[in-house]
Design a protein around this motif. Structure first.
Motif, short mmCIF file in Angstrom:
data_model
loop_
_atom_site.label_atom_id
_atom_site.label_comp_id
_atom_site.label_asym_id
_atom_site.label_seq_id
_atom_site.Cartn_x
_atom_site.Cartn_y
_atom_site.Cartn_z
N ALA A 83 -7.64 2.97 1.18
CA ALA A 83 -8.37 1.71 1.33
C ALA A 83 -9.81 1.91 1.78
N GLN A 140 -7.93 -3.86 1.08
CA GLN A 140 -6.52 -3.89 0.70
C GLN A 140 -6.32 -3.93 -0.82
N ALA A 167 -6.56 -3.52 6.58
CA ALA A 167 -6.17 -3.63 5.17
C ALA A 167 -4.81 -3.00 4.92
N ALA A 204 -1.74 -5.26 3.24
CA ALA A 204 -1.14 -4.89 1.96
C ALA A 204 0.37 -4.72 2.02
#
Length: 321
Positions: A82, A138, A171, A175
């Motif tokens: 990420a 993400q 992130a 996710a």
């Protein structure tokens, strides 16, 4: 065994298909979603790259990750996909884990879908005790890992292996869910269409996770996400704060900050389906819970727990000087 069996009815959730009982298995692994506090390389809202704040969230949360993974000898693989500054972030994780005595750490600098098929990486995620997704963007995670053997292995291990840990910060936490926020300026999140959603990595259903929650004023952003997906519970993670999720259902707040739970199941009025993009949203009867360290929440039952460790609803004892 009969579908009316007390064992089936009381111990396991189930559904009936063609007169056969299908027992729903809870995931045996654990998720640790962390609100973040380290530099992510890119500020998605400001469109700026920042490299001057590489401080990690408090080591207390990292200690909890290590404990849940089996102790300081656990093998943990850090995944920096990420981040736009993966080598700096990877080095920081190595140093941070080292400070708490955990030195069996690897870093996977997966930059594209081809990297996910690297036989060495496949072998490493198949044998480690935990993985840690760094922060950043993400959407990089969902675009890079979605539909790959790499992700399939992680999901299988999470479902089937007792004690396997998947952790993620910022992130990396956002996710984790099947429904994922990938963009949305907090200052404009009260307007329909300003919060962008897509499919995440899908380790857990029925939740939507947001990070840096109070620091970046993201309450309304997560509220719009829940309003358009009212079957999902919104989890707003403050910095230096996280949620430990076991059995895909039981959550325990960890860290020094606050976790905000947003429940839209009982919404009575919501105008989001009837107004054009760019207009303010209106919602009635949204339910909100605030969780400090030790509090918990049951996702399927939509139940707040005073004491997450044993499911007690007895009030916590607070020392007041």
């Amino acid at each position: 065994m009969s579908e009316n069996s007390p064992f089936i009815r009381n111990i396991f959730p189930y559904f009936v298909s063609n007169h056969k009982i299908l027992v729903l298995q809870y995931p045996k692994g654990k998720l640790i979603a962390i609100g973040g506090a380290e530099d992510k390389g890119t500020d998605q809202e400001a469109g700026e790259i920042n490299r001057n704040n590489l401080n990690f969230f408090e080591l207390g949360i990292l200690k909890r990750v290590v404990e849940e993974a089996g102790g300081i000898d656990a093998r943990i693989e850090v995944i920096t996909t990420a981040s736009t500054i993966p080598y700096e972030v990877g080095d920081n994780y190595m140093n941070a884990f080292g400070k708490i005595g955990c030195t069996n750490i690897g870093v996977l600098h997966i930059r594209n879908r081809q990297d996910t098929a690297n036989p060495e990486y496949i072998e490493r995620i198949s044998k480690c005790d935990a993985v840690m997704f760094s922060g950043g963007n993400q959407l990089r995670l969902s675009v890079t890992d979605g539909g790959t053997e790499f992700l399939t292995i992680l999901k299988k291990r999470y479902q089937e292996e007792e004690g396997f840990v998947i952790a993620g910060t910022s992130a990396g936490a956002m996710a984790m869910s099947k429904t994922m926020i990938y963009e949305g300026n907090a200052a404009r999140a009260y307007l329909k269409g300003e919060v962008k959603m897509t499919t995440g990595l899908g380790f857990i259903d029925s939740v939507i996770i947001d990070s840096h929650f109070e620091k970046r004023g993201r309450f309304v952003r997560l509220t719009q996400a829940v309003a358009t997906n009212p079957a999902c519970i919104g989890i707003g993670l403050g910095e230096d704060t996280g949620m430990l999720i076991t059995e895909g259902n039981r959550m325990e707040a960890i860290g020094s900050g606050l976790v905000i739970i947003i429940d839209g199941h009982d919404i009575l009025h919501c105008n989001v389906a009837d107004i054009p993009d760019g207009n303010p949203i209106s919602i009635e009867n949204l339910k909100v819970h605030l969780c400090e360290k030790g509090n918990g929440y049951l996702v399927k039952e939509r139940l707040f727990l005073m004491e997450a460790s044993d499911g007690s609803v007895i009030k916590k004892q607070v020392d007041v000087e």
